[in-house]
Design a protein around this motif. Structure first.
Motif, mmCIF file in Angstrom:
data_model
loop_
_atom_site.group_PDB
_atom_site.id
_atom_site.type_symbol
_atom_site.label_atom_id
_atom_site.label_comp_id
_atom_site.label_asym_id
_atom_site.label_seq_id
_atom_site.Cartn_x
_atom_site.Cartn_y
_atom_site.Cartn_z
ATOM 1 N N THR A 47 5.606 6.790 16.640
ATOM 2 C CA THR A 47 6.717 7.131 15.746
ATOM 3 C C THR A 47 6.329 8.249 14.801
ATOM 4 O O THR A 47 7.099 9.197 14.594
ATOM 5 C CB THR A 47 7.168 5.884 14.955
ATOM 6 N N LEU A 48 5.150 8.165 14.240
ATOM 7 C CA LEU A 48 4.669 9.201 13.319
ATOM 8 C C LEU A 48 4.606 10.555 14.011
ATOM 9 O O LEU A 48 5.072 11.566 13.474
ATOM 10 C CB LEU A 48 3.303 8.818 12.763
ATOM 11 N N VAL A 49 4.050 10.583 15.209
ATOM 12 C CA VAL A 49 3.906 11.851 15.936
ATOM 13 C C VAL A 49 5.271 12.424 16.309
ATOM 14 O O VAL A 49 5.528 13.624 16.129
ATOM 15 C CB VAL A 49 3.023 11.652 17.186
ATOM 16 N N LEU A 50 6.174 11.592 16.820
ATOM 17 C CA LEU A 50 7.483 12.082 17.249
ATOM 18 C C LEU A 50 8.325 12.564 16.068
ATOM 19 O O LEU A 50 8.959 13.621 16.142
ATOM 20 C CB LEU A 50 8.227 10.997 18.025
ATOM 21 N N VAL A 51 8.333 11.812 14.984
ATOM 22 C CA VAL A 51 9.116 12.229 13.816
ATOM 23 C C VAL A 51 8.518 13.491 13.203
ATOM 24 O O VAL A 51 9.247 14.404 12.799
ATOM 25 C CB VAL A 51 9.208 11.085 12.781
#
Length: 140
Positions: free
Chosen positions: A9-13
């Motif tokens: 989630t951190l990487v995609l956002v």
């Protein structure tokens, strides 16, 4: 497993936000309308797709997937079309840098008198559209 999901989630956002930020910087920094439209459409759509993909991964469900697909489809359909129309208007009004074009196909079509197929809107009162009832008729 939660740490892995949080990392994804951190990487995609972060990637989606970076793409949207790049679109905003391009709108402010690029020199003419055509370059700004490129910056406004390409990275913005990619950033939106990545963020919608993250939302679907974070909370999967039929409603979430349906909404994300609808958002992506409608953005992918409307952003290029609106950018195309704005670029045509900018071209016709001369609000671009001609030296930035590699090939200018629209100038050839406009010079040959093929203005109707080059994008003249119907019903503008210039005799090019089907809504012009008085086109070619003398006025009283």
């Amino acid at each position: 497993m939660t740490d892995f999901a949080d990392t994804v989630t951190l990487v995609l956002v972060f990637f989606g936000a970076l793409m949207c930020f790049a679109a905003g910087v391009g709108l402010l920094r690029f020199p003419d309308v055509l370059a700004r439209l490129h910056a406004a459409t390409k990275p913005q759509i990619f950033g939106l797709i990545v963020i919608c993909f993250d939302i679907v991964l974070s909370s999967p469900g039929i409603g979430t997937i349906t909404m994300a697909v609808a958002i992506i489809v409608f953005q992918a359909l409307t952003a290029p079309v609106s950018a195309h129309l704005v670029s045509r208007a900018a071209y016709r009004s001369g609000r671009f840098r001609p030296e930035s074009l590699i090939r200018d196909d629209l100038a050839v079509r406009m010079a040959s008198g093929d203005e109707a197929s080059a994008g003249a809107a119907p019903g503008r009162g210039d005799g090019t559209g089907p809504d012009d009832a008085s086109a070619g008729r003398p006025t009283d």
